[in-house]
Design an enzyme around this catalytic site. Sequence first.
Site, PDB file in Angstrom:
ATOM      1  N   LYS A  75      20.775  15.699  66.470  1.00  0.00           N
ATOM      2  CA  LYS A  75      21.082  16.497  65.270  1.00  0.00           C
ATOM      3  C   LYS A  75      22.552  16.913  65.198  1.00  0.00           C
ATOM      4  CE  LYS A  75      19.842  20.653  62.720  1.00  0.00           C
ATOM      5  NZ  LYS A  75      18.960  21.817  62.585  1.00  0.00           N
ATOM      6  N   PHE A  97      27.037  17.749  53.278  1.00  0.00           N
ATOM      7  CA  PHE A  97      25.755  17.163  52.847  1.00  0.00           C
ATOM      8  C   PHE A  97      24.616  17.675  53.733  1.00  0.00           C
ATOM      9  CE2 PHE A  97      23.323  13.154  54.213  1.00  0.00           C
ATOM     10  CZ  PHE A  97      22.263  13.335  53.333  1.00  0.00           C
ATOM     11  N   ASP A 151      20.218  21.525  54.984  1.00  0.00           N
ATOM     12  CA  ASP A 151      19.710  22.309  56.115  1.00  0.00           C
ATOM     13  C   ASP A 151      19.457  23.758  55.701  1.00  0.00           C
ATOM     14  OD1 ASP A 151      19.120  22.156  58.986  1.00  0.00           O
ATOM     15  OD2 ASP A 151      20.740  23.601  59.219  1.00  0.00           O
ATOM     16  N   PHE A 183      28.462  22.437  72.836  1.00  0.00           N
ATOM     17  CA  PHE A 183      28.838  23.052  71.559  1.00  0.00           C
ATOM     18  C   PHE A 183      27.624  23.698  70.893  1.00  0.00           C
ATOM     19  CE2 PHE A 183      29.243  22.735  66.929  1.00  0.00           C
ATOM     20  CZ  PHE A 183      30.461  23.374  66.698  1.00  0.00           C
ATOM     21  N   LYS A 230      35.712  25.138  60.051  1.00  0.00           N
ATOM     22  CA  LYS A 230      36.800  25.129  61.044  1.00  0.00           C
ATOM     23  C   LYS A 230      37.585  23.828  61.018  1.00  0.00           C
ATOM     24  CE  LYS A 230      33.846  26.225  64.341  1.00  0.00           C
ATOM     25  NZ  LYS A 230      32.656  26.689  63.622  1.00  0.00           N
ATOM     26  N   ASP A 243      26.693  27.512  69.982  1.00  0.00           N
ATOM     27  CA  ASP A 243      26.256  27.933  68.645  1.00  0.00           C
ATOM     28  C   ASP A 243      25.016  28.818  68.738  1.00  0.00           C
ATOM     29  OD1 ASP A 243      27.925  27.116  66.573  1.00  0.00           O
ATOM     30  OD2 ASP A 243      26.289  26.104  65.534  1.00  0.00           O
ATOM     31  N   ASP A 244      24.082  28.417  69.597  1.00  0.00           N
ATOM     32  CA  ASP A 244      22.856  29.193  69.790  1.00  0.00           C
ATOM     33  C   ASP A 244      23.178  30.582  70.343  1.00  0.00           C
ATOM     34  OD1 ASP A 244      21.581  26.895  68.988  1.00  0.00           O
ATOM     35  OD2 ASP A 244      20.703  26.428  70.937  1.00  0.00           O
ATOM     36  N   ASP A 277      13.701  18.726  65.061  1.00  0.00           N
ATOM     37  CA  ASP A 277      13.889  20.177  64.981  1.00  0.00           C
ATOM     38  C   ASP A 277      12.817  20.802  64.092  1.00  0.00           C
ATOM     39  OD1 ASP A 277      15.064  22.639  65.387  1.00  0.00           O
ATOM     40  OD2 ASP A 277      16.665  22.349  63.931  1.00  0.00           O
ATOM     41  N   ASP A 315      15.966  25.725  56.078  1.00  0.00           N
ATOM     42  CA  ASP A 315      15.898  26.903  56.951  1.00  0.00           C
ATOM     43  C   ASP A 315      15.799  28.211  56.176  1.00  0.00           C
ATOM     44  OD1 ASP A 315      16.092  25.292  59.146  1.00  0.00           O
ATOM     45  OD2 ASP A 315      18.192  25.744  59.589  1.00  0.00           O
ATOM     46  N   ARG A 339      26.499  31.114  54.523  1.00  0.00           N
ATOM     47  CA  ARG A 339      27.132  29.985  55.207  1.00  0.00           C
ATOM     48  C   ARG A 339      28.641  30.141  55.034  1.00  0.00           C
ATOM     49  NH1 ARG A 339      26.053  26.307  58.878  1.00  0.00           N
ATOM     50  NH2 ARG A 339      24.001  25.943  57.966  1.00  0.00           N
TER      51      ARG A 339
END
Length: 358
Positions: A205, A103, A108, A244, A62, A248-249, A179, A112, A117
Amino acid sequence: MGDSTCNGTHSKKALLSDPQLFEAQFEELVTELTEKDIADPVLADAFNRLREVLVYNAPGGKRNRGLSVIGSLRELVPPTHLTQDTVQRALLVGWCIELLQAFFLVADDIMDASVTRRGQPCWYKKDGVGLDAINDAFLLEGAIYRLLRRHCRDQPYYLHLLELFTETSFQTELGQALDLMTAPPGQIDLNRFTMERYKAIVKYKTAFYSFYLPVAAAMYMAGIKSEEEHNNAKHILLEMGEFFQIQDDYLDCYGDPAVTGKIGTDIQDNKCSWLVVTALAVMTPEQRAELEACYGRHDDDSVKMVKTLYNSLQIPALYHKHEDESYQRLQKLIACHAQNLPHSVFLNFAKKIYKRNK
């Protein structure tokens, strides 16, 4: 050349918007990093790889972080002081933040085991990439400091920018460590999922690099280096960053993948998300037992059961209530802490994130 003001661009670009200027600079940046730096011809293959990594991973988001540098600088500096060189440097620093983001995301996604993505396969999932993506992430990070050195080395704020980027990177890596240890793969322990731990993960994070970093960079570029002013901005921006991530969650579970560009996997990945932490605070022991049996499982039935549980606990309604309260709290923080800074710096950011759907 350095004296031209207009919108800080060559006359032929004078009518371009900041997002257009930002896009236009990317190809120049890639060329600079992959062609102008080849002092030793034996590195040609490595630089070709860097080009591929940059083109696949840096664009496509974005751009809120990167564009917030020039956006904030325009609020902090009178238009007559915005030379072409100043604007070009602000766009460049914005791209450095986008490279930092790339990066983090490349690494990540490996940690995960993510699949998509920004609407395309994760970089490590591409044929022939695999765990070589770890070194590719290092290349993205290294590119940041090459660009900063080349374009900002003779500026009075250069050291501040270096310290800002390195400190923010370390804070983000600490947040990622929290996390990872809060939800290790295959070890489902809902007792670890507290609101205190959740807020700590989010602050370190996400909030520092996504919200404080771009505005702090613009402040330093505008000559604002007072610790008090930076702390005031930090108060506001960390609050925004927390919301934010909560958003996202929420979108991970309730967003439309066709709009968000990614398939949500927080439930399957045993993530310490706002949804599960909030649900744990309001559920009955029976519901908790049901959650423990389904959370962190990859089968569709388990995921569906968790979402049904969230709905029965009115999680979407609690989220929307939280969104409204967070916005009110933000207005108060701006009034209290932004007495010497233009409120528009923070309000422009807020407009981009509140009520978003991706």
